[in-house]
Scaffold this active site. Structure first.
Site, PDB file in Angstrom:
ATOM      1  N   HIS A  89      24.982  40.264  40.733  1.00  0.00           N
ATOM      2  CA  HIS A  89      23.869  39.493  41.300  1.00  0.00           C
ATOM      3  C   HIS A  89      22.598  40.313  41.257  1.00  0.00           C
ATOM      4  O   HIS A  89      22.580  41.470  41.651  1.00  0.00           O
ATOM      5  CB  HIS A  89      24.202  39.155  42.757  1.00  0.00           C
ATOM      6  N   ASP A 168      22.407  28.746  54.245  1.00  0.00           N
ATOM      7  CA  ASP A 168      21.452  29.608  53.530  1.00  0.00           C
ATOM      8  C   ASP A 168      20.416  28.747  52.814  1.00  0.00           C
ATOM      9  O   ASP A 168      19.233  29.093  52.782  1.00  0.00           O
ATOM     10  CB  ASP A 168      22.169  30.519  52.524  1.00  0.00           C
ATOM     11  N   ARG A 175      12.458  29.876  55.580  1.00  0.00           N
ATOM     12  CA  ARG A 175      11.837  31.211  55.497  1.00  0.00           C
ATOM     13  C   ARG A 175      10.694  31.215  54.500  1.00  0.00           C
ATOM     14  O   ARG A 175       9.659  31.843  54.710  1.00  0.00           O
ATOM     15  CB  ARG A 175      12.902  32.246  55.095  1.00  0.00           C
ATOM     16  N   SER A 190      21.554  36.559  53.300  1.00  0.00           N
ATOM     17  CA  SER A 190      21.420  35.451  52.355  1.00  0.00           C
ATOM     18  C   SER A 190      22.184  35.771  51.060  1.00  0.00           C
ATOM     19  O   SER A 190      22.989  34.967  50.572  1.00  0.00           O
ATOM     20  CB  SER A 190      19.921  35.238  52.093  1.00  0.00           C
ATOM     21  N   LYS A 194      26.351  34.371  49.972  1.00  0.00           N
ATOM     22  CA  LYS A 194      26.640  33.667  48.717  1.00  0.00           C
ATOM     23  C   LYS A 194      27.704  34.417  47.915  1.00  0.00           C
ATOM     24  O   LYS A 194      28.533  33.805  47.247  1.00  0.00           O
ATOM     25  CB  LYS A 194      25.348  33.511  47.897  1.00  0.00           C
TER      26      LYS A 194
HETATM   27  N1  URA Z   1      17.514  36.233  47.154  1.00  0.00           N
HETATM   28  C1  URA Z   1      18.337  35.550  48.000  1.00  0.00           C
HETATM   29  O1  URA Z   1      19.365  35.036  47.598  1.00  0.00           O
HETATM   30  N2  URA Z   1      17.970  35.471  49.290  1.00  0.00           N
HETATM   31  C2  URA Z   1      16.859  36.021  49.794  1.00  0.00           C
HETATM   32  O2  URA Z   1      16.630  35.923  50.974  1.00  0.00           O
HETATM   33  C3  URA Z   1      15.994  36.724  48.904  1.00  0.00           C
HETATM   34  C4  URA Z   1      16.362  36.821  47.580  1.00  0.00           C
END
Ligand code: URA
Length: 448
Positions: A89, A168, A175, A190, A194
């Protein structure tokens, strides 16, 4: 129907965070659950997030927030796969196409990747948009279809469904409009919620820092990487991170079809440069993380997978499995959609002394490669190619950038803008090193 009664304790919890107290896991779970149930109002959640951004969160709070977000939806069940399963990621940047190269390298090494990817927003691109530039490529896969494909060819790249981490999705949107994105704990929760929902046993993070990244300073990026690794380990996932430079675009391409073309050229061994080097570093790190290779041997294994064409063949398998035109692998620039106007920018001679990375991403988005709002359509054919890097000498008449535009007027406007985004000057200037820090990983042998 009346809305559910607001929870009486919510203002108390907001006040305690405002005063800098650590909240218990049960309180954080109640807040997220209440928000998803409509019992915690948008303005209450906004106030809580702002209090948290200003006061900070402890590690225990970051873990609890991750768990609460993860618990809001499903987890992909990868238990039927032979494994080892791995997820990779990136926290997002400009010209960041590493998944398209690293995933096939790892699949060719016998690892399994069920990758859930996102779309681009703002100045950053998204893997799904890039893959959809390949004619016919489908990113909507059912969970069973995804598992079957991963078992058969070692990789699948698909869109996350609405059932994965819905908290999220809502919180991120909130946000985004309340100035509460830049919190280490909120970003870590966040990202890691995931990753937990994605189901892989191993997680490799590429945490970007610099002008084109969410974390502008190296210190913040290292802090985020360390926190993500601690959260992953607390949740029994083998997690590691590379902190990497995003002070200039990673790939020569910025846009969708152009980035896919450059990634395929890397897989074909035809495009040396920063993207290729970082892909080699990430692939080597994943081989070490999963125990597939010893640190000293991992780079040579990556070399073999790329040089033999085995990684390229895995990419072809991916394209075929997901309905794309496999001709893209042999002749990417003939098969991918091409913009009608291609204009080279030749600003004269000098040394490239500075690049405004974020604004180059925004410029590509303005050409139509990205979205202003989630519901906007994108144009896969348009974008930029940046043909130089910080420190390069440019000769008179040499193209520094190539604009791929839908109309001549769009292209000419972009060329005018480029003069403010790429600075030619004098002197000895060097760009930042690509890999700035390794977290949770030994150093590997040197990559090519
Ligand atoms: N990428 C994400 O998945 N979440 C965030 O809060 C910032 C970048």
């Amino acid at each position: 129907m009346n809305p559910p009664a607001a929870r009486l304790e919510t203002p108390v919890l907001i006040g305690r965070k405002r005063d800098g107290e650590e909240l218990a896991p049960a309180d954080l779970h109640a807040l997220v659950e209440g928000y998803m149930a409509g019992e915690v109002a948008e303005e209450q959640m906004s106030a809580f997030l702002m209090a948290g951004v200003i006061r900070g969160f402890t590690d225990a709070e970051a873990v609890a927030l991750t768990e609460a977000l993860h618990a809001s939806g499903d987890t992909v069940d990868l238990s039927s796969l032979r494994g080892p399963t791995v997820d990779k990621h990136s926290t997002g940047g400009v010209g960041d196409t590493t998944t398209l190269v690293v995933a096939p390298v790892l699949a060719a090494a016998g690892l399994q990747l069920a990758k859930l990817s996102g779309r681009g927003l703002g100045h950053t691109g998204g893997t799904l948009d890039k893959l959809e530039a390949i004619p016919g490529f489908r990113v909507a896969l059912e969970p069973d279809e995804m598992r079957e494909q991963v078992e058969r060819i070692g990789l699948a790249v698909a869109a996350a469904t609405a059932e994965l981490v819905p908290a999220d999705k809502r919180l991120y949107a909130l946000r985004d409009v309340t100035g509460t994105v830049p919190s280490r704990a909120l970003i870590a929760a966040s990202v890691m919620s995931k990753k937990l929902a994605g189901g892989a046993e191993h997680v490799l993070l590429d945490v970007k820092t610099g002008d084109g990244a969410f974390m502008a300073t190296r210190e913040d990026a290292v802090g985020l990487a360390e926190l993500c690794v601690r959260i992953g380990e607390a949740k029994d996932r083998r997690t590691a991170a590379l902190v990497t430079d995003m002070s200039q675009p990673l790939s020569d391409g910025i846009g969708n079809a152009v980035e896919v073309a450059v990634a395929i050229e890397v897989l074909r061994g035809e495009r040396p440069g920063r993207l290729e080097t970082l892909c080699r570093e990430l692939a080597a790190a994943a081989l070490v993380l999963t125990g597939r290779a010893a640190p000293a041997d991992a780079p040579a294994m990556v070399d073999e997978l790329l040089d033999s064409g085995r990684a390229l063949e895995r990419f072809r398998d991916l394209v075929v499995a997901q309905g794309g035109d496999p001709g893209v692998v042999d002749a990417p620039r003939e098969v991918l959609p091409a913009a009608p106007e291609i204009i080279d920018w030749r600003p004269g001679s000098g040394t490239v002394t500075a690049v405004r990375c974020r604004e180059l991403g925004e410029l590509a988005a303005t050409l139509g490669a990205g979205r202003r709002r989630k519901e906007d359509d994108i144009d896969p054919a348009v974008g930029l190619e940046l043909l130089v890097r910080i420190g390069d000498e440019v000769a008179d008449g040499q193209p520094v950038a190539r604009v791929h535009a839908r109309t001549r007027a769009d292209g000419e406007r972009a060329v005018e803008r480029l003069a403010a985004l790429v600075t030619l000057g004098e002197g000895d200037v060097a760009g930042a090193p690509l890999v700035l820090e390794r977290v949770g990983l030994p150093a590997t042998g040197e990559v090519r």
